[in-house]
Design a protein around this motif. Structure first.
Motif, mmCIF file in Angstrom:
data_model
loop_
_atom_site.group_PDB
_atom_site.id
_atom_site.type_symbol
_atom_site.label_atom_id
_atom_site.label_comp_id
_atom_site.label_asym_id
_atom_site.label_seq_id
_atom_site.Cartn_x
_atom_site.Cartn_y
_atom_site.Cartn_z
ATOM 1 N N PRO A 419 34.126 36.999 17.585
ATOM 2 C CA PRO A 419 33.329 36.718 18.784
ATOM 3 C C PRO A 419 33.597 35.317 19.308
ATOM 4 O O PRO A 419 33.739 34.361 18.542
ATOM 5 N N GLY A 420 33.715 35.196 20.628
ATOM 6 C CA GLY A 420 33.889 33.891 21.255
ATOM 7 C C GLY A 420 35.327 33.416 21.326
ATOM 8 O O GLY A 420 35.576 32.286 21.749
ATOM 9 N N PHE A 421 36.278 34.259 20.924
ATOM 10 C CA PHE A 421 37.688 33.876 20.963
ATOM 11 C C PHE A 421 38.376 34.547 22.148
ATOM 12 O O PHE A 421 38.691 35.735 22.106
ATOM 13 N N GLY A 422 38.579 33.777 23.208
ATOM 14 C CA GLY A 422 39.290 34.272 24.363
ATOM 15 C C GLY A 422 40.759 33.891 24.303
ATOM 16 O O GLY A 422 41.220 33.275 23.337
ATOM 17 N N PRO A 423 41.507 34.229 25.342
ATOM 18 C CA PRO A 423 42.956 33.956 25.340
ATOM 19 C C PRO A 423 43.308 32.484 25.146
ATOM 20 O O PRO A 423 44.265 32.167 24.444
ATOM 21 N N TRP A 424 42.539 31.558 25.763
ATOM 22 C CA TRP A 424 42.886 30.137 25.641
ATOM 23 C C TRP A 424 42.805 29.680 24.193
ATOM 24 O O TRP A 424 43.734 29.051 23.677
ATOM 25 N N THR A 425 41.694 30.000 23.510
ATOM 26 C CA THR A 425 41.518 29.537 22.128
ATOM 27 C C THR A 425 42.559 30.149 21.205
ATOM 28 O O THR A 425 43.134 29.462 20.347
ATOM 29 N N VAL A 426 42.822 31.428 21.384
ATOM 30 C CA VAL A 426 43.802 32.101 20.538
ATOM 31 C C VAL A 426 45.187 31.501 20.735
ATOM 32 O O VAL A 426 45.905 31.213 19.765
ATOM 33 N N GLU A 427 45.574 31.262 21.982
ATOM 34 C CA GLU A 427 46.918 30.753 22.239
ATOM 35 C C GLU A 427 47.080 29.293 21.827
ATOM 36 O O GLU A 427 48.151 28.885 21.374
ATOM 37 N N VAL A 428 46.039 28.486 21.977
ATOM 38 C CA VAL A 428 46.181 27.088 21.562
ATOM 39 C C VAL A 428 46.279 26.995 20.036
ATOM 40 O O VAL A 428 46.999 26.146 19.504
ATOM 41 N N ILE A 429 45.617 27.898 19.324
ATOM 42 C CA ILE A 429 45.763 27.951 17.868
ATOM 43 C C ILE A 429 47.164 28.438 17.500
ATOM 44 O O ILE A 429 47.821 27.888 16.599
ATOM 45 N N ALA A 430 47.654 29.449 18.209
ATOM 46 C CA ALA A 430 49.010 29.939 17.949
ATOM 47 C C ALA A 430 50.041 28.851 18.207
ATOM 48 O O ALA A 430 51.019 28.705 17.470
ATOM 49 N N MET A 431 49.809 28.047 19.240
ATOM 50 C CA MET A 431 50.751 26.996 19.610
ATOM 51 C C MET A 431 50.736 25.851 18.621
ATOM 52 O O MET A 431 51.777 25.461 18.080
ATOM 53 N N ARG A 432 49.563 25.303 18.354
ATOM 54 C CA ARG A 432 49.489 24.044 17.632
ATOM 55 C C ARG A 432 49.205 24.209 16.141
ATOM 56 O O ARG A 432 49.579 23.352 15.346
ATOM 57 N N ALA A 433 48.556 25.290 15.748
ATOM 58 C CA ALA A 433 48.258 25.488 14.326
ATOM 59 C C ALA A 433 49.302 26.353 13.637
ATOM 60 O O ALA A 433 49.693 26.075 12.503
ATOM 61 N N LEU A 434 49.770 27.400 14.329
ATOM 62 C CA LEU A 434 50.731 28.312 13.715
ATOM 63 C C LEU A 434 52.168 27.968 14.071
ATOM 64 O O LEU A 434 53.097 28.417 13.411
ATOM 65 N N GLY A 435 52.368 27.198 15.142
ATOM 66 C CA GLY A 435 53.712 26.755 15.483
ATOM 67 C C GLY A 435 54.536 27.753 16.261
ATOM 68 O O GLY A 435 55.770 27.660 16.263
ATOM 69 N N ASP A 436 53.900 28.702 16.958
ATOM 70 C CA ASP A 436 54.657 29.663 17.759
ATOM 71 C C ASP A 436 55.214 28.955 18.994
ATOM 72 O O ASP A 436 54.445 28.506 19.853
ATOM 73 N N PRO A 437 56.539 28.834 19.129
ATOM 74 C CA PRO A 437 57.111 28.093 20.253
ATOM 75 C C PRO A 437 56.972 28.803 21.586
ATOM 76 O O PRO A 437 57.252 28.215 22.634
ATOM 77 N N ASP A 438 56.525 30.059 21.561
ATOM 78 C CA ASP A 438 56.386 30.819 22.804
ATOM 79 C C ASP A 438 54.928 31.019 23.200
ATOM 80 O O ASP A 438 54.631 31.760 24.141
ATOM 81 N N ALA A 439 54.002 30.362 22.492
ATOM 82 C CA ALA A 439 52.585 30.458 22.878
ATOM 83 C C ALA A 439 52.413 29.904 24.292
ATOM 84 O O ALA A 439 53.067 28.934 24.674
ATOM 85 N N PHE A 440 51.509 30.517 25.053
ATOM 86 C CA PHE A 440 51.409 30.169 26.473
ATOM 87 C C PHE A 440 49.953 30.165 26.896
ATOM 88 O O PHE A 440 49.153 30.994 26.452
ATOM 89 N N LEU A 441 49.602 29.214 27.779
ATOM 90 C CA LEU A 441 48.215 29.030 28.230
ATOM 91 C C LEU A 441 48.136 29.120 29.756
ATOM 92 O O LEU A 441 47.833 28.137 30.440
ATOM 93 N N PRO A 442 48.376 30.289 30.346
ATOM 94 C CA PRO A 442 48.392 30.382 31.810
ATOM 95 C C PRO A 442 47.037 30.151 32.455
ATOM 96 O O PRO A 442 46.958 29.837 33.647
ATOM 97 N N GLY A 443 45.948 30.305 31.670
ATOM 98 C CA GLY A 443 44.619 30.091 32.224
ATOM 99 C C GLY A 443 44.093 28.682 32.039
ATOM 100 O O GLY A 443 43.004 28.351 32.528
ATOM 101 N N ASP A 444 44.844 27.820 31.353
ATOM 102 C CA ASP A 444 44.413 26.441 31.139
ATOM 103 C C ASP A 444 44.338 25.708 32.472
ATOM 104 O O ASP A 444 45.259 25.780 33.297
ATOM 105 N N LEU A 445 43.251 24.982 32.681
ATOM 106 C CA LEU A 445 43.044 24.325 33.968
ATOM 107 C C LEU A 445 44.139 23.314 34.268
ATOM 108 O O LEU A 445 44.657 23.238 35.386
ATOM 109 N N GLY A 446 44.523 22.517 33.270
ATOM 110 C CA GLY A 446 45.575 21.527 33.482
ATOM 111 C C GLY A 446 46.900 22.171 33.814
ATOM 112 O O GLY A 446 47.655 21.693 34.672
#
Length: 494
Positions: A419-446
């Protein structure tokens, strides 16, 4: 790559440092192996054979070159850019699993039999898990011999050797020098490079990387999001505490033009290999920036960003579970607020440590410690409390394994189920914690603001479609997009 003889020959003849770690050159006439950029005159083509790993060279009876020190090359970028069983096995071996749990433990974590893992590693790397772990032990031994005054017996066991005899035999076989001779050579090299006394209990070394490297967003991000007590920026270095298998440590990492200066204070020297591996992953030092940037430059709107500051890295973490907790604390709040929430958890549940050189006070809390927290004590919205406590429970009981051996797609699916895990949280964890080089955050405001300013699509669906051409390096594209904004995460602190 080692099977492409012509490409390897071109790299060796041009002394191309970009290929250091991709393959190794073994010279039949001398019995030594080198990195592609070795400064000596290349031998004749018929006297060279190419290997995929240092372990493969050693297993074939070749010794490490004393001039180019191939064992200190950056690691192959493949192991952090792939999610298959061989890549996951290599990440685990670098994290010391074979030394701590044996090949049985390695196979168990990957869900394969020992025979399957042996076969896969031999096919791709020319060496099995024991040989790969032995090569890593030899490198660790060399670091301890050259950078500390530890007695050789302590070096042997700290590096993971089971006996002094095995340690002596391995060092002689790999480096063609006795341990005492290696220490004498290391002392001369150290004195010439940086005269003066060494700090007792502190190991100083260089972490190599493939050029180019733009450190602004890498260290800027780590400094701007630093959790008080656990991390800090001091005297031009990013410093943090490390929870390690045998004890804990404090590391200081300073960007230099051709390396990252690393100072490690460890309570147990057996943790040296693991500490180095985790710091390298956090700084993304095994990346291949040339391959990444070449792909991103194919988009004419991204190309100017790449040309302006090539070699951006994806800032990672030394502990995937820690980052997942911090990602939840950072949902829909400012960077300052996220740091405040994390600092409160650290003060209440973290393990105190001493830091004679700075202001670090705690290790980040373990998931077991956080599992005991009272949700009502958290200054968070009720829904976010539920998200955090559910995450911590899943991490603590093992139903959500996050680590170097994680299957990226499976981890995403398990995170999405919480509960409470949307695409942004999942992808930022995949990017920075798991090291997936193809993780993507298209909904990130920045990301959306930067995309719109560049003339790229700014809606998530349209941006995702455009970003298909950036694969498999979309996490790096995010770094280039974020870097267009005037934010502390993009500025290397003074």
């Amino acid at each position: 790559m080692h099977t492409d003889t012509e490409r390897c020959l071109r790299a060796v003849r041009s002394k191309d440092a970009r290929f250091d770690g991709w393959f190794f050159t073994a010279v039949l006439t001398t019995g030594i192996y080198c990195r592609p950029s070795c400064p000596v005159v290349p031998p004749k083509a018929e006297n060279m054979v190419f290997h995929p790993s240092a372990a493969s060279c050693q297993q074939a009876g070749f010794r490490a070159c004393k001039r180019c020190r191939p064992d200190t090359s950056p690691g192959s970028p493949e192991w952090n850019a792939r999610a298959d069983s061989v890549a996951r096995a290599m990440r685990l071996i670098h994290d010391g699993i074979v030394d701590r749990e044996g090949v049985t433990g390695l196979a168990g974590r990957l869900g394969y039999s020992q025979r399957q893992i042996e076969r896969q590693l031999l096919a791709e790397l020319g060496a099995g898990p024991l040989a790969l772990a032995r090569a890593q032990r030899a490198q660790t031994a060399r670091l301890l011999i050259e950078t500390t005054t530890l007695p050789m017996a302590e070096v042997a066991f700290a590096a993971g050797f089971s006996s002094i005899r095995t340690f002596n035999d391995t060092v002689r076989e790999v480096f063609a020098l006795a341990p005492t001779e290696l220490r004498a050579r290391g002392a001369r090299r150290s004195d010439a490079a940086a005269p003066g006394p060494r700090t007792p209990g502190v190991i100083s070394l260089r972490l190599p990387f493939r050029a180019p490297l733009t450190p602004d967003n890498l260290f800027g991000h780590l400094a701007a999001t630093a959790v008080p007590g656990v991390e800090e920026w001091r005297d031009g270095a990013y410093r943090r505490t490390l929870r390690l298998p045998y004890g804990h440590g404090i590391v200081a990492l300073t960007p230099r033009p051709d390396h990252i200066a690393c100072r490690l204070a460890l309570t147990d020297p057996r943790d040296l290999t693991v500490a180095i591996s985790r710091c390298r992953r956090m700084l993304d030092l095994d990346a291949d920036p040339v391959a990444v940037d070449e792909q991103l430059r194919t988009d004419p709107l991204l190309a100017p960003l790449v040309d302006k500051a090539p070699g951006r890295r994806v800032p990672g973490t030394v502990d995937a579970a820690e980052f997942a907790v911090r990602a939840v604390l950072g949902q829909q709040v400012s960077t300052a607020a996220a740091r405040t929430h994390a600092a409160r958890l650290v003060t209440a549940y973290g393990t105190p440590v001493d830091d004679p050189e700075g202001g670090l006070t705690h290790l980040f809390p373990t998931t077991d410690a956080l599992a005991a927290l009272d949700p009502e004590s958290l200054a968070l919205p009720r829904s976010r409390r539920a998200t955090l406590t559910t995450l911590v429970a899943a991490l603590a009981d093992g139903t959500l394994p996050l680590g170097t051996d994680s299957d990226w797609d499976e981890a995403r699916a398990r995170l999405h189920a919480l509960p409470g895990f949307g695409p942004w949280t999942v992808e930022v964890i995949a990017m920075r914690a798991l090291g997936d080089p193809d993780a993507f955050l298209p909904g990130d405001l920045g990301v959306r603001r930067s995309a719109q300013a560049l003339g790229l699509p700014s809606t998530p669906a349209a941006l995702t479609a455009r970003a298909a051409a950036w694969r498999p390096w979309r996490a790096y594209a995010v770094q280039y997009l974020w870097a267009t904004e005037d934010h502390a995460i993009n500025i290397l602190p003074a």
